[in-house]
Design an enzyme around this catalytic site. Structure first.
Site, PDB file in Angstrom:
ATOM      1  N   THR A   1       7.167  26.388   5.646  1.00 28.66           N
ATOM      2  CA  THR A   1       6.011  25.999   5.179  1.00 28.66           C
ATOM      3  C   THR A   1       4.835  26.832   5.732  1.00 28.66           C
ATOM      4  O   THR A   1       4.005  27.150   5.034  1.00 28.66           O
ATOM      5  CB  THR A   1       5.841  24.605   5.930  1.00 28.66           C
TER       6      THR A   1
ATOM      7  N   TRP B   1       7.272  -0.512   3.431  1.00 21.74           N
ATOM      8  CA  TRP B   1       7.661   0.129   2.162  1.00 21.74           C
ATOM      9  C   TRP B   1       9.141   0.720   2.516  1.00 21.74           C
ATOM     10  O   TRP B   1       9.840   1.207   1.820  1.00 21.74           O
ATOM     11  CB  TRP B   1       6.905   1.359   1.962  1.00 21.74           C
TER      12      TRP B   1
ATOM     13  N   ARG C   1       1.780   0.952  15.218  1.00 22.74           N
ATOM     14  CA  ARG C   1       1.361   0.782  13.448  1.00 22.74           C
ATOM     15  C   ARG C   1       1.873  -0.706  13.041  1.00 22.74           C
ATOM     16  O   ARG C   1       2.437  -1.562  13.560  1.00 22.74           O
ATOM     17  CB  ARG C   1       2.154   1.939  12.643  1.00 22.74           C
TER      18      ARG C   1
ATOM     19  N   GLU D   1      12.032  12.906  -0.295  1.00 18.71           N
ATOM     20  CA  GLU D   1      11.010  12.146  -0.821  1.00 18.71           C
ATOM     21  C   GLU D   1       9.845  12.726  -0.498  1.00 18.71           C
ATOM     22  O   GLU D   1       8.704  13.030  -1.339  1.00 18.71           O
ATOM     23  CB  GLU D   1      11.055  10.638  -0.523  1.00 18.71           C
TER      24      GLU D   1
ATOM     25  N   SER E   1      13.844   6.085 -13.385  1.00 11.52           N
ATOM     26  CA  SER E   1      12.566   6.817 -14.240  1.00 11.52           C
ATOM     27  C   SER E   1      12.501   8.240 -13.228  1.00 11.52           C
ATOM     28  O   SER E   1      12.569   9.371 -14.171  1.00 11.52           O
ATOM     29  CB  SER E   1      11.435   5.999 -14.035  1.00 11.52           C
ATOM     30  N   SER E   2      12.618   8.458 -12.316  1.00  2.00           N
ATOM     31  CA  SER E   2      12.272   9.289 -11.431  1.00  2.00           C
ATOM     32  C   SER E   2      13.670  10.509 -11.738  1.00  2.00           C
ATOM     33  O   SER E   2      13.499  11.655 -12.053  1.00  2.00           O
ATOM     34  CB  SER E   2      12.394   9.438 -10.014  1.00  2.00           C
TER      35      SER E   2
ATOM     36  N   LYS F   1       4.216  29.733   3.516  1.00  2.71           N
ATOM     37  CA  LYS F   1       3.665  29.352   2.339  1.00  2.71           C
ATOM     38  C   LYS F   1       1.809  29.379   2.637  1.00  2.71           C
ATOM     39  O   LYS F   1       1.197  30.318   1.896  1.00  2.71           O
ATOM     40  CB  LYS F   1       3.835  28.078   1.782  1.00  2.71           C
TER      41      LYS F   1
ATOM     42  N   HIS G   1      15.285  12.740  11.845  1.00  5.24           N
ATOM     43  CA  HIS G   1      14.036  12.774  12.718  1.00  5.24           C
ATOM     44  C   HIS G   1      13.312  11.340  12.680  1.00  5.24           C
ATOM     45  O   HIS G   1      12.438  11.283  13.308  1.00  5.24           O
ATOM     46  CB  HIS G   1      13.296  13.939  12.751  1.00  5.24           C
ATOM     47  N   HIS G   2      13.611  10.644  11.507  1.00  2.00           N
ATOM     48  CA  HIS G   2      12.784   9.458  11.491  1.00  2.00           C
ATOM     49  C   HIS G   2      13.487   8.178  12.345  1.00  2.00           C
ATOM     50  O   HIS G   2      12.936   7.108  12.384  1.00  2.00           O
ATOM     51  CB  HIS G   2      12.800   8.797   9.906  1.00  2.00           C
TER      52      HIS G   2
ATOM     53  N   ASP H   1       7.944  21.551 -26.253  1.00  2.30           N
ATOM     54  CA  ASP H   1       7.867  20.168 -25.477  1.00  2.30           C
ATOM     55  C   ASP H   1       8.939  20.308 -24.706  1.00  2.30           C
ATOM     56  O   ASP H   1       9.689  21.204 -24.209  1.00  2.30           O
ATOM     57  CB  ASP H   1       8.287  19.062 -26.463  1.00  2.30           C
TER      58      ASP H   1
ATOM     59  N   HIS I   1       0.865  -1.118   0.023  1.00  2.00           N
ATOM     60  CA  HIS I   1      -0.172   0.007   0.105  1.00  2.00           C
ATOM     61  C   HIS I   1       0.976   1.258   0.073  1.00  2.00           C
ATOM     62  O   HIS I   1       0.588   2.237  -0.870  1.00  2.00           O
ATOM     63  CB  HIS I   1      -1.001   0.184   1.204  1.00  2.00           C
TER      64      HIS I   1
END
Lengths: 276, 581
Positions: free
Chosen positions: B330, B143, B452, B257, B171-172, B333, B304-305, B109, B80
């Site tokens: 942030t 993930w 989780r 990301e 690809s990215s 904005k 921080h993760h 283009d 997911h």
């Protein structure tokens, strides 16, 4: 939920929390019937809650401010006819400076509070009960150690140390081991040396507000002093495989005398089996 | 542009055969067609990821859930996340950028059309490879693929997953480079970097993030693949490796990301709000610089993760401070978007509803993000449903709300037809209510002790009600997505004709036909004034006519409050009305 509010001391924080609660009407509706909030089982946990309440208050302020401004603007400046454009205003330096500086100052205050709590908890007291927590798929095992004064005893090798190596003083193994269930005394600091035998796990007792990963061949170091008696869940909080959800242990906080007599009994059993 | 010839031929020779059409789409290098393909495939994967979410929510609606358990559940949780990040938000954003960005800078283009096509097919190939895991076994490590769990050799799904993700990473990187060079090289005459629409700025910043962050993932997963099959030891602590090294590599990619996923959303919202509030964006330069600042800081706070990983608590402090600091740009904005609404003439088109909803839900996600930056709080709620709630407020309440808004905003440009309003309103309200009902209770669940990635909470039945609320909310959100699907299918044939510029918007993409011709513009657009020139041409002509009477704040304010006669309250406003009427 209400229990949680009652524990909050200051009035603005209570109001702020109540506003935030309103955001989750369905949650409040049911939480009044069940006791959802894990109690804060010690002074450190209470400090974390205070910090959380402060954060909720600050967040509620900004959220209400932003939502309020938005509602006022979209009501007041809604287009009534198809034609016409708004005022061609391209910006305002003063405003930009204001909404840059105020959050910066707030962040500095929050960072200071956060750091002070980290430093407070940084060095464990010298005299602690030490429990080595061995996590493995999918259960917990607890080995008891005791701290010995520096210079008198010998350091026992338990693994590569994560956390604060300076505080890693001399310890002695007590030959007492339990599984699934961990007994600790109330009102005496306990240091947990957390490690894993296979994949990553995470040692979490919600009532203590502490969580540390169990890393194979490494030792994570965390300490806590329980102030409340009771049985709490020890939860594995890091995905570890098929039965991750049920990797739940029990932490029993018992009165000090009761713990001491239990420990004496266990040590006697251990030395008896050693002699045999 | 050889791919355009079949289309021109077909125009002159009548309807092309199905095979010709298919071929022209497969081999297309037209940025608009590539954009559409990105979006279509992303929506297919979104349906798969949404179905997984639905099954997870049904499983968690009861404490003992028996629908899906154990390894199936763990695999589905990981898939997911993987699908929603790599096969939905990233490609759909890439698709929107592909379609809109070259139009907005007045280009024919992308600068590398063939590389663009390669990027598209690598994405589709990577997506198909990831779908294989449903048949050969889903990866078991979530993930994030944390070692040592991702080193379990019997887990074949993990190998398939890594190969798929590596293709998507390449690809990215290709897309990111293409965005950067296109913006640098192909802007219309007169369009300096501070005259591009903010969506183009957001694309620029996304490009940098993609190019700089993706390689860390490629390296990390490459090392996992080597360790799985060649007995090398980067991460196995028993042989001197370091499991935390993987986490550092992963989150050095993983945190930027997050901003790769949200940055184009910032751009989309910055296009929608001025167009529907009929006002220039407030604080163009602060908006552009705040995106640059966010991108820069996002590389400095990956730790921080990992606050609970067992690292020295003192080492967490700088990352905690930087995480709080990223909240400042942030916030800038959010406040600038709000200020753009001030004194506007707000039209509540569906796109605008999504933009306003975005401000609310993204603010919640941002505020809980600041809570997570406070280390002692993070140590309690990390790896719990609090984080799940926070992250979905950012990813769904942020990115997906922006994607939905962008679709409503640019659908008329892409198809030439308007979306049907009642369905669009249903789409918005179902999504907005559903997402709050799903993700708000999760914060409480997490704080109260629900970890989780669990398939059962049989020992903690007090979490039932919050989970039921989340499950109902998930269903409501699903109905919202269904309303969008029905709306697109219906409106693409039956919608009202849009014309070139239904929103009277000011950027270049609205100056060409809807849909644009293969070469985009019959006449090369030239940038003469400032971007977001809402109300300005009218004001200029009014001041020329009346001798430059500027409308004061008081007059304007009273005009707005007194109601319907705002058009006639000042001369300049009168002129505006004429000009636009």
């Amino acid at each position: 939920m209400l229990i949680f509010v009652k524990r909050i001391q200051s009035m603005p924080a209570r109001i702020a929390f109540a506003i935030l609660q309103l955001l989750a009407v369905p949650v409040i509706a049911f939480s009044q019937e069940t006791e959802l909030v894990p109690i804060a089982a010690g002074q450190y946990a209470e400090r974390v809650d205070d910090l959380m309440v402060l954060l909720l208050g600050v967040s509620a302020f900004f959220f209400v401010l932003i939502l309020g401004l938005m509602i006022v603007f979209i009501v007041k400046f809604r287009a009534r006819k198809q034609s016409g454009d708004g005022a061609p205003i391209r910006g305002n330096h003063t405003l930009e400076i204001v909404w840059t500086t105020i959050p910066l100052i707030l962040m500095a205050v929050l960072a200071g509070l956060s750091a002070s709590l980290i430093f407070e908890q940084y060095n464990p007291p010298e005299e602690t009960l030490i429990v080595k927590v061995n996590a493995f798929a999918f259960d917990w095992e607890f080995e008891y150690y005791e701290a010995v004064p520096a210079g008198t005893g010998f350091a026992e090798f338990v693994g590569f140390i994560c956390g604060n190596p300076q505080t890693f003083v001399h310890i002695r193994k007590l030959n007492v081991k339990t599984s699934k269930e961990l007994l600790i005394p109330a009102n005496r600091p306990v240091r947990f040396l957390i490690s894993s035998e296979d994949v990553l796990h995470s040692f979490w007792v919600p009532e203590y507000r502490i969580k540390r990963d169990a890393v194979p061949n490494y030792v994570s170091d965390v300490w806590f002093e329980a102030s409340k008696l009771g049985t709490f869940r020890i939860i594995c909080a890091e995905l570890c495989g098929v039965s991750h959800s049920t990797m739940i242990g029990a932490l029993k906080v018992i009165p000090t005398q009761e713990f001491d007599s239990w420990m004496t009994e266990q040590l006697a059993v251990a030395s008896l089996s050693d002699n045999i | 542009m050889s791919e355009t010839s079949p289309e021109y031929l077909s125009r002159s020779l009548g309807k092309p055969s199905f095979l010709e059409t298919l071929k022209s789409w497969i081999f297309t290098t037209d940025h608009k067609r590539i954009g559409i393909l990105y979006i279509v495939f992303a929506f297919i994967f979104f349906a798969v990821g949404g179905a997984l979410a639905g099954l997870i929510r049904v499983q968690l609606a009861t404490p003992e859930g028996t629908l899906i358990t154990g390894s199936t559940f763990n695999g589905m949780v990981g898939m997911h996340g993987t699908i929603m990040i790599f096969l939905w938000v990233m490609p759909v954003m890439t698709g929107i950028i592909n379609y809109i960005m070259p139009l907005q800078i007045g280009a024919k283009d992308m600068v590398f059309p063939r590389a663009n096509s390669l990027g598209l097919w690598l994405f589709i190939g990577g997506g198909i490879i990831l779908m294989m895991t449903f048949f050969f076994g889903m990866p078991q490590a979530g993930w994030t693929a944390y070692v040592p769990l991702s080193l379990v050799k019997s887990d074949i799904g993990m190998d398939i997953w890594i190969i798929g993700i590596q293709l998507l990473g390449i690809s990215s990187i290709i897309s990111g480079l293409n965005f950067l060079v296109t913006i640098i090289k192909l802007r219309a005459p007169g369009m300096t970097m501070f005259k591009v629409p903010l969506f183009v700025w957001s694309t620029m910043v996304t490009g940098w993030l993609l190019v700089l962050a993706m390689p860390a993932l490629t390296v990390g997963l490459g090392a996992v693949l080597l360790e799985r099959h060649l007995d090398v030891s980067f991460f196995n602590s028993a042989n001197g490796g370091d499991p935390l090294l993987y986490q550092h590599l992963f989150w050095f990619f993983g945190h930027p990301e997050v901003y790769i996923l949200i940055m184009p959303g910032f751009g989309i919202i910055s296009e929608i709000i001025p167009a529907h509030a009929r006002k220039p964006i407030f604080g163009y330069k602060p908006m552009a610089f705040s995106m640059i600042a966010i991108a820069f800081i996002s590389f400095l706070l990956w730790v921080h993760h990992m606050f609970s990983s067992g690292m020295d608590p003192v080492a967490t402090i700088p990352f905690s401070i930087l995480t709080m600091i990223i909240g400042v740009p942030t916030g800038i904005k959010i406040f600038n978007w709000l200020a753009t609404l001030w004194k506007g003439k707000i039209h509540f088109e569906p796109a605008m509803l999504f933009a306003l909803g975005f401000i609310i839900t993204f603010t919640i996600g941002g505020l809980t993000g600041v809570m997570l930056a406070v280390v002692p709080v993070d140590l309690h709620v990390t790896d719990t449903y609090f984080v799940v709630g926070h992250m979905h407020y950012v990813m769904f309440g942020g990115s997906v709300m922006a994607i939905y808004g962008g679709i409503c905003h640019w659908f008329p440009k892409v198809t030439g037809r308007m979306l049907t309003k009642p369905l669009a309103h249903a789409h918005f309200w179902l999504t907005f209510i559903g997402l709050n009902l799903t993700f708000l209770p999760m914060h409480w669940l997490g704080f109260f002790g629900m970890q989780r990635r669990i398939d059962t909470y049989a020992d903690a039945p007090q979490f039932t009600d919050g989970n039921v609320a989340a499950t109902i909310g998930g269903l409501v959100m699903g109905l919202g997505a269904l309303a969008l699907l029905i709306n697109i299918i219906y409106s693409i044939k039956k919608g009202a004709l849009a014309g070139n510029n239904p929103w009277r918007a000011k950027s270049f993409e609205w100056e060409t036909t809807s849909p644009p011709p293969p070469h985009n513009f019959d006449v090369q657009p030239v940038m003469t004034g400032l971007p977001y020139a809402y109300g300005e041409d009218a004001a200029a002509s009014a001041s020329a006519a009346t001798g430059g009477s500027a409308d004061g704040g008081a007059a304007d304010g009273s005009a707005a409050t007194t109601g319907a006669d705002s058009e006639t309250s000042t001369k300049s406003k009168n002129a505006k009305g004429k000009n636009n009427g």
